[in-house]
Design a protein around this motif. Structure first.
Motif, PDB file in Angstrom:
ATOM      1  N   MET A 212       0.836  -1.202   0.000  1.00  0.00           N
ATOM      2  CA  MET A 212       0.000   0.000   0.000  1.00  0.00           C
ATOM      3  C   MET A 212       0.866   1.246   0.000  1.00  0.00           C
ATOM      4  O   MET A 212       2.020   1.218   0.422  1.00  0.00           O
ATOM      5  N   ASP A 213       0.280   2.340  -0.479  1.00  0.00           N
ATOM      6  CA  ASP A 213       0.969   3.625  -0.421  1.00  0.00           C
ATOM      7  C   ASP A 213       1.057   4.084   1.029  1.00  0.00           C
ATOM      8  O   ASP A 213       0.183   3.777   1.833  1.00  0.00           O
ATOM      9  N   VAL A 214       2.104   4.811   1.330  1.00  0.00           N
ATOM     10  CA  VAL A 214       2.302   5.345   2.673  1.00  0.00           C
ATOM     11  C   VAL A 214       2.446   6.864   2.567  1.00  0.00           C
ATOM     12  O   VAL A 214       3.120   7.364   1.672  1.00  0.00           O
ATOM     13  N   VAL A 215       1.797   7.579   3.462  1.00  0.00           N
ATOM     14  CA  VAL A 215       1.907   9.031   3.490  1.00  0.00           C
ATOM     15  C   VAL A 215       3.193   9.399   4.218  1.00  0.00           C
ATOM     16  O   VAL A 215       3.408   8.989   5.356  1.00  0.00           O
ATOM     17  N   ARG A 216       4.025  10.141   3.547  1.00  0.00           N
ATOM     18  CA  ARG A 216       5.295  10.562   4.153  1.00  0.00           C
ATOM     19  C   ARG A 216       5.065  11.803   5.015  1.00  0.00           C
ATOM     20  O   ARG A 216       4.164  12.599   4.733  1.00  0.00           O
ATOM     21  N   PRO A 217       5.864  12.001   6.038  1.00  0.00           N
ATOM     22  CA  PRO A 217       5.679  13.149   6.934  1.00  0.00           C
ATOM     23  C   PRO A 217       5.752  14.502   6.225  1.00  0.00           C
ATOM     24  O   PRO A 217       5.140  15.458   6.663  1.00  0.00           O
ATOM     25  N   LEU A 218       6.466  14.587   5.126  1.00  0.00           N
ATOM     26  CA  LEU A 218       6.628  15.871   4.446  1.00  0.00           C
ATOM     27  C   LEU A 218       5.625  16.077   3.315  1.00  0.00           C
ATOM     28  O   LEU A 218       5.673  17.088   2.629  1.00  0.00           O
ATOM     29  N   ASP A 219       4.714  15.120   3.097  1.00  0.00           N
ATOM     30  CA  ASP A 219       3.679  15.302   2.079  1.00  0.00           C
ATOM     31  C   ASP A 219       2.784  16.468   2.482  1.00  0.00           C
ATOM     32  O   ASP A 219       2.505  16.681   3.665  1.00  0.00           O
ATOM     33  N   PRO A 220       2.309  17.252   1.501  1.00  0.00           N
ATOM     34  CA  PRO A 220       1.442  18.397   1.819  1.00  0.00           C
ATOM     35  C   PRO A 220       0.150  17.954   2.498  1.00  0.00           C
ATOM     36  O   PRO A 220      -0.503  17.024   2.047  1.00  0.00           O
ATOM     37  N   ARG A 221      -0.186  18.604   3.575  1.00  0.00           N
ATOM     38  CA  ARG A 221      -1.421  18.268   4.296  1.00  0.00           C
ATOM     39  C   ARG A 221      -2.654  18.552   3.461  1.00  0.00           C
ATOM     40  O   ARG A 221      -3.702  17.970   3.676  1.00  0.00           O
ATOM     41  N   SER A 222      -2.528  19.453   2.493  1.00  0.00           N
ATOM     42  CA  SER A 222      -3.686  19.785   1.663  1.00  0.00           C
ATOM     43  C   SER A 222      -4.141  18.591   0.828  1.00  0.00           C
ATOM     44  O   SER A 222      -5.258  18.567   0.331  1.00  0.00           O
ATOM     45  N   LEU A 223      -3.302  17.587   0.690  1.00  0.00           N
ATOM     46  CA  LEU A 223      -3.668  16.389  -0.072  1.00  0.00           C
ATOM     47  C   LEU A 223      -4.191  15.284   0.851  1.00  0.00           C
ATOM     48  O   LEU A 223      -4.393  14.162   0.407  1.00  0.00           O
ATOM     49  N   GLY A 224      -4.430  15.604   2.092  1.00  0.00           N
ATOM     50  CA  GLY A 224      -4.893  14.608   3.053  1.00  0.00           C
ATOM     51  C   GLY A 224      -6.184  13.943   2.647  1.00  0.00           C
ATOM     52  O   GLY A 224      -6.363  12.745   2.849  1.00  0.00           O
ATOM     53  N   TYR A 225      -7.101  14.702   2.046  1.00  0.00           N
ATOM     54  CA  TYR A 225      -8.370  14.112   1.618  1.00  0.00           C
ATOM     55  C   TYR A 225      -8.136  12.991   0.627  1.00  0.00           C
ATOM     56  O   TYR A 225      -8.846  11.980   0.622  1.00  0.00           O
ATOM     57  N   ASP A 226      -7.132  13.147  -0.238  1.00  0.00           N
ATOM     58  CA  ASP A 226      -6.835  12.125  -1.230  1.00  0.00           C
ATOM     59  C   ASP A 226      -6.349  10.847  -0.552  1.00  0.00           C
ATOM     60  O   ASP A 226      -6.731   9.732  -0.934  1.00  0.00           O
ATOM     61  N   GLU A 227      -5.520  11.004   0.469  1.00  0.00           N
ATOM     62  CA  GLU A 227      -5.010   9.837   1.201  1.00  0.00           C
ATOM     63  C   GLU A 227      -6.128   9.151   1.981  1.00  0.00           C
ATOM     64  O   GLU A 227      -6.165   7.927   2.075  1.00  0.00           O
ATOM     65  N   ILE A 228      -7.045   9.920   2.544  1.00  0.00           N
ATOM     66  CA  ILE A 228      -8.192   9.334   3.246  1.00  0.00           C
ATOM     67  C   ILE A 228      -9.030   8.527   2.268  1.00  0.00           C
ATOM     68  O   ILE A 228      -9.429   7.383   2.555  1.00  0.00           O
ATOM     69  N   ASN A 229      -9.289   9.077   1.090  1.00  0.00           N
ATOM     70  CA  ASN A 229     -10.074   8.351   0.089  1.00  0.00           C
ATOM     71  C   ASN A 229      -9.359   7.090  -0.376  1.00  0.00           C
ATOM     72  O   ASN A 229      -9.985   6.045  -0.584  1.00  0.00           O
ATOM     73  N   LYS A 230      -8.039   7.161  -0.525  1.00  0.00           N
ATOM     74  CA  LYS A 230      -7.267   5.986  -0.936  1.00  0.00           C
ATOM     75  C   LYS A 230      -7.378   4.887   0.125  1.00  0.00           C
ATOM     76  O   LYS A 230      -7.552   3.710  -0.198  1.00  0.00           O
ATOM     77  N   THR A 231      -7.310   5.282   1.390  1.00  0.00           N
ATOM     78  CA  THR A 231      -7.452   4.312   2.480  1.00  0.00           C
ATOM     79  C   THR A 231      -8.829   3.653   2.441  1.00  0.00           C
ATOM     80  O   THR A 231      -8.952   2.442   2.614  1.00  0.00           O
ATOM     81  N   ARG A 232      -9.851   4.446   2.184  1.00  0.00           N
ATOM     82  CA  ARG A 232     -11.209   3.887   2.091  1.00  0.00           C
ATOM     83  C   ARG A 232     -11.336   2.955   0.897  1.00  0.00           C
ATOM     84  O   ARG A 232     -12.066   1.959   0.966  1.00  0.00           O
ATOM     85  N   ASP A 233     -10.623   3.234  -0.187  1.00  0.00           N
ATOM     86  CA  ASP A 233     -10.617   2.319  -1.332  1.00  0.00           C
ATOM     87  C   ASP A 233      -9.997   0.977  -0.941  1.00  0.00           C
ATOM     88  O   ASP A 233     -10.479  -0.081  -1.337  1.00  0.00           O
ATOM     89  N   TYR A 234      -8.909   1.025  -0.171  1.00  0.00           N
ATOM     90  CA  TYR A 234      -8.289  -0.214   0.304  1.00  0.00           C
ATOM     91  C   TYR A 234      -9.276  -1.013   1.163  1.00  0.00           C
ATOM     92  O   TYR A 234      -9.401  -2.227   1.021  1.00  0.00           O
ATOM     93  N   ILE A 235      -9.972  -0.334   2.045  1.00  0.00           N
ATOM     94  CA  ILE A 235     -10.953  -0.997   2.912  1.00  0.00           C
ATOM     95  C   ILE A 235     -12.082  -1.593   2.089  1.00  0.00           C
ATOM     96  O   ILE A 235     -12.496  -2.737   2.304  1.00  0.00           O
TER      97      ILE A 235
END
Length: 62
Positions: A15-38
């Protein structure tokens, strides 16, 4: 005892991992990706449940 690293299990599972330096403004995209995995996992569990609960021809004949 080792301290677990956040994301290590996800990375090991491919799975993709969110790095500490990734922009927080893209957090919604990571949340959606996590929900896709689920959702994908839930779909696979449903498939397996159907396989495991479907009677075999021998069971249907008895």
């Amino acid at each position: 005892m080792e301290t677990p690293v956040n994301g290590a299990a996800a990375a090991a599972a491919g799975m993709d991992v969110v790095r500490p330096l990734d922009p927080r403004s893209l957090g919604y995209d990571e949340i959606n990706k996590t929900r896709d995995y689920i959702a994908a996992l839930m779909a696979r569990v449903s498939e397996l449940e159907e396989i495991l609960t479907t009677p075999t021809p021998a069971e249907e004949a008895s």
